[in-house]
Design an enzyme around this catalytic site. Structure first.
Site, PDB file in Angstrom:
ATOM      1  N   SER A 272       0.805  -1.210   0.000  1.00  0.00           N
ATOM      2  CA  SER A 272       0.000   0.000   0.000  1.00  0.00           C
ATOM      3  C   SER A 272       0.846   1.273   0.000  1.00  0.00           C
ATOM      4  O   SER A 272       1.661   1.461  -0.890  1.00  0.00           O
ATOM      5  CB  SER A 272      -0.953  -0.064   1.191  1.00  0.00           C
ATOM      6  OG  SER A 272      -2.148   0.570   0.857  1.00  0.00           O
ATOM      7  N   LYS A 276       4.073   2.214  -2.367  1.00  0.00           N
ATOM      8  CA  LYS A 276       4.414   3.454  -3.088  1.00  0.00           C
ATOM      9  C   LYS A 276       5.863   3.818  -2.740  1.00  0.00           C
ATOM     10  O   LYS A 276       6.666   4.179  -3.597  1.00  0.00           O
ATOM     11  CB  LYS A 276       3.492   4.607  -2.667  1.00  0.00           C
ATOM     12  CG  LYS A 276       1.978   4.336  -2.788  1.00  0.00           C
ATOM     13  CD  LYS A 276       1.139   5.560  -2.397  1.00  0.00           C
ATOM     14  CE  LYS A 276      -0.204   5.282  -1.738  1.00  0.00           C
ATOM     15  NZ  LYS A 276      -1.240   4.653  -2.467  1.00  0.00           N
ATOM     16  N   HIS A 413      -7.345  -6.115   0.526  1.00  0.00           N
ATOM     17  CA  HIS A 413      -6.095  -5.373   0.662  1.00  0.00           C
ATOM     18  C   HIS A 413      -5.232  -5.946   1.794  1.00  0.00           C
ATOM     19  O   HIS A 413      -5.629  -5.916   2.952  1.00  0.00           O
ATOM     20  CB  HIS A 413      -6.509  -3.933   0.994  1.00  0.00           C
ATOM     21  CG  HIS A 413      -5.409  -2.942   0.918  1.00  0.00           C
ATOM     22  ND1 HIS A 413      -4.740  -2.665  -0.245  1.00  0.00           N
ATOM     23  CD2 HIS A 413      -4.863  -2.145   1.871  1.00  0.00           C
ATOM     24  CE1 HIS A 413      -3.838  -1.726  -0.015  1.00  0.00           C
ATOM     25  NE2 HIS A 413      -3.889  -1.395   1.262  1.00  0.00           N
TER      26      HIS A 413
HETATM   27  C1  GCU Z   1      -5.307   4.573   2.318  1.00  0.00           C
HETATM   28  C2  GCU Z   1      -4.860   5.373   1.119  1.00  0.00           C
HETATM   29  C3  GCU Z   1      -4.073   4.518   0.119  1.00  0.00           C
HETATM   30  C4  GCU Z   1      -2.984   3.759   0.815  1.00  0.00           C
HETATM   31  C5  GCU Z   1      -3.576   2.980   1.982  1.00  0.00           C
HETATM   32  C6  GCU Z   1      -2.549   2.240   2.846  1.00  0.00           C
HETATM   33  O1  GCU Z   1      -6.290   3.677   1.959  1.00  0.00           O
HETATM   34  O2  GCU Z   1      -5.999   5.920   0.525  1.00  0.00           O
HETATM   35  O3  GCU Z   1      -3.517   5.312  -0.901  1.00  0.00           O
HETATM   36  O4  GCU Z   1      -2.318   2.943  -0.098  1.00  0.00           O
HETATM   37  O5  GCU Z   1      -4.221   3.878   2.857  1.00  0.00           O
HETATM   38  O6  GCU Z   1      -1.403   2.580   2.851  1.00  0.00           O
HETATM   39  O7  GCU Z   1      -2.984   1.339   3.553  1.00  0.00           O
END
Ligand code: GCU
Length: 431
Positions: A272, A276, A413
Site C-alpha cells: 500500500s 508506493k 487489501h
Molecule cells: C489509504 C490510502 C491509500 C494507501 C492505503 C494504505 O487507503 O488511501 O492510498 O495505499 O491507505 O497505505 O494502507
C-alpha cells in the site's frame, strides 16, 4: 460528466478500504470529516484517457535506445517526479553510526540469527535514529539475499518473537505493546528464512511519522537538514514518501556492512503506502535488484489518468504530507500530470519489478496497476527484454512472470502468504 455519475461518501469508504489511517487522520485535523469526493469503482464508467508517451522526452526527442533512456529520459522523469509529486529525498547526513543493540544466535527455533541495529544520523548538531530488525538464515554456505521493507506498526508487530524491541511510535508518540506479533502474516519471516532469504525491516513512523499535521516532518529525518524552514517552505520540496524511500536506502547501506548479507540481491517491498515508498525507493536507488509493489494503488503502481478507485483529490485530501504541496493541483486534473505511473514503473527498468494486486482491493485499482506494468514494457524493450502486454490475460490466482511480473489474488487489501509465494519465487529465480 461520467465522473459526476459515481460520487460517493468517500470519507467512510477510505477507512474501510485502506485500513484505519484515513479516518483517524482526517478527523484529527478538525477539517470536514466526510467530504463528498468522486470515486468510481465501475469499470464500465471509466472514461477514455490518453497516457503520456514514456519514450518522448520533454524536448520532443523520441527515445529509441537504452543509452538515451538512461542519460536523457530517465533523469528527466526522476526530476519531474521529485518536483511535481514525491519531492526531493533527504540528503546524505554528515555521519551515520550503526550500533548493534542485540544479537540472538538461535532466533526462530534456531533457524536464524536476529539482530537489532540502531542507525543514527547526525547533521547540523542534530541526530535522528531508528532501529532495524534483521533476520539472517543460519548455516548458509554463502551470504543471503535480503528483503528490505518498512512496517506499519513497529518491528515487534511483524515477528512471532516476543523479545523484540518495540518501535514505531503512534500519533501520540507512544509505542504500542498490544500490537506485538499482530502483523506476522505481512512479513512471513519464518518462511522467508526457511527459503534462504534474510529480512530487514524498520517502522516507517520512525523515519517520518505518518501524520498529516504539517509539523510532523519536524520529528522526521528531514529535521536534520531543514529545521530552519517554515512548514510551507518544507512541504514545497519534500514529503513523507521520499523520507520513507530514503530510509530503505539507508537500511541497505547498513546491510552492506553485514558480512552474511548479499546486497547484490536486495529486494525492496511494501504494501500500500509502503508499496508506493518501495517503488519510489527502487526508482531512486538502483542497488535494489527487485522492486515489489504490493497493492500500492493510487500514486503507486495504479495509473492516475484511469478514473477508477482512489484519485489524486482523495489522496491529497487525506494524506497531503505524502507529496509536495503543489501536487494537489492535479486533483481532478490528472490529465495535466507530465507523467503517469507507467513512467514510475519504467524507472525500475531493466531491473525486476513485481506488481501484486488483490481482486477486492478496488480502492487501489488492480487493473490500473496491471496496466502500468504493461506500459512500462516499452522501456524494457529498449534493453532487449520482453515483458507482458495489455493483452496478456489477467487471471485471478495466476502469475505473469518475467522482468515485470504481475499477479492478482482473490481477497482484500493485504500482503499475505499468496503474495509472498510469488515474491519468493521471483527472488529464488533471480538471485
Ligand atoms: C489509504 C490510502 C491509500 C494507501 C492505503 C494504505 O487507503 O488511501 O492510498 O495505499 O491507505 O497505505 O494502507
Amino acid at each position: 460528466m461520467l465522473r459526476k455519475l459515481s460520487v460517493l461518501m468517500w470519507g467512510m469508504a477510505a477507512a474501510v478500504l485502506g485500513g484505519c489511517h484515513a479516518s483517524r487522520l482526517a478527523s484529527a485535523s478538525g477539517e470536514i470529516k466526510n467530504p463528498v469526493m468522486h470515486k468510481n469503482t465501475e469499470e464500465s464508467l471509466v472514461p477514455p484517457y490518453v497516457l503520456p508517451d514514456v519514450l518522448l522526452s520533454r524536448t520532443g526527442k523520441k527515445i529509441d535506445n537504452a543509452f538515451d533512456w538512461v542519460h536523457i529520459r530517465r533523469p528527466e522523469l526522476l526530476e519531474l517526479y521529485k518536483k511535481e509529486m514525491y519531492g526531493y529525498l533527504p540528503p546524505r547526513p554528515a555521519t551515520t553510526e550503526y550500533e548493534t543493540l542485540s544479537v540472538k544466535e538461535d532466533a526462530l527455533n534456531n533457524t536464524a540469527i536476529r539482530k537489532e541495529i540502531k542507525l543514527t544520523f547526525r547533521m547540523n548538531g542534530k541526530k535522528h535514529s531508528f532501529v532495524m530488525l534483521l533476520y539472517i538464515p543460519k548455516n548458509l554456505s554463502a551470504p543471503a539475499p535480503v528483503f528490505v521493507g518498512l512496517n506499519f506498526r513497529g518491528n515487534h508487530t511483524v515477528t512471532p518473537e516476543k523479545d523484540v524491541i518495540m518501535t514505531g511510535k503512534d500519533v501520540d508518540g507512544n509505542f504500542v505493546e498490544k500490537r506485538r506479533s499482530k502483523h506476522i502474516n505481512r512479513f512471513h519471516i519464518e518462511e522467508t528464512i526457511k527459503r534462504g532469504f534474510a529480512s530487514a525491516t524498520v517502522s516507517y513512523h520512525d523515519i517520518y511519522p505518518d501524520n498529516k499535521d504539517e509539523n510532523s516532518w519536524r520529528k522526521s529525518v528531514y529535521n536534520l537538514f531543514f529545521a530552519g524552514e517554515s512548514n510551507e517552505e518544507f512541504h514545497a520540496h519534500a514529503s513523507a514518501l521520499s523520507a520513507w524511500a530514503w530510509g530503505m536506502s539507508r537500511m541497505l547501506d547498513c546491510l552492506e556492512s553485514e558480512k552474511m548479507i548479499d546486497c547484490s540481491n536486495a529486494f525492496v517491498h511494501g504494501l500500500s503506502r509502503l508499496g508506493k515508498a518501495a517503488l519510489w525507493a527502487g526508482a531512486n536507488d538502483t542497488r535494489f535488484k527487485l522492486v515489489i509493489s504490493n497493492e500500492s494503488g493510487c500514486c503507486g503502481a495504479a495509473l492516475a489518468r484511469r478514473d477508477f478507485g482512489e484519485t489524486v483529490e482523495i489522496i491529497t485530501h487525506y494524506f497531503p504530507h505524502w507529496f509536495v504541496s503543489s501536487f494537489k493541483k492535479y486533483a481532478r486534473n490528472e490529465d495535466k500530470l507530465p507523467f503517469d505511473q507507467h513512467c514510475l514503473a519504467a524507472l525500475i527498468a531493466p531491473r525486476y519489478l513485481a506488481i501484486g494486486s488483490a481482486q477486492e482491493d478496488l480502492h487501489a485499482d488492480p487493473y490500473g496497476e496491471f496496466l502500468s506494468g504493461a506500459h512500462a514494457g516499452a522501456v524494457y524493450k529498449l534493453f532487449g527484454i520482453d515483458t507482458y502486454t495489455v493483452d496478456t490475460p489477467r487471471i485471478v490466482g495466476s502469475h505473469i512472470t518475467g522482468a515485470v511480473s504481475y499477479h492478482i489474488r482473490s481477497g482484500v487489501h493485504d500482503q499475505n502468504l499468496d503474495d509472498w509465494m510469488r515474491y519468493w519465487d521471483i527472488a529464488a529465480k533471480i538471485k
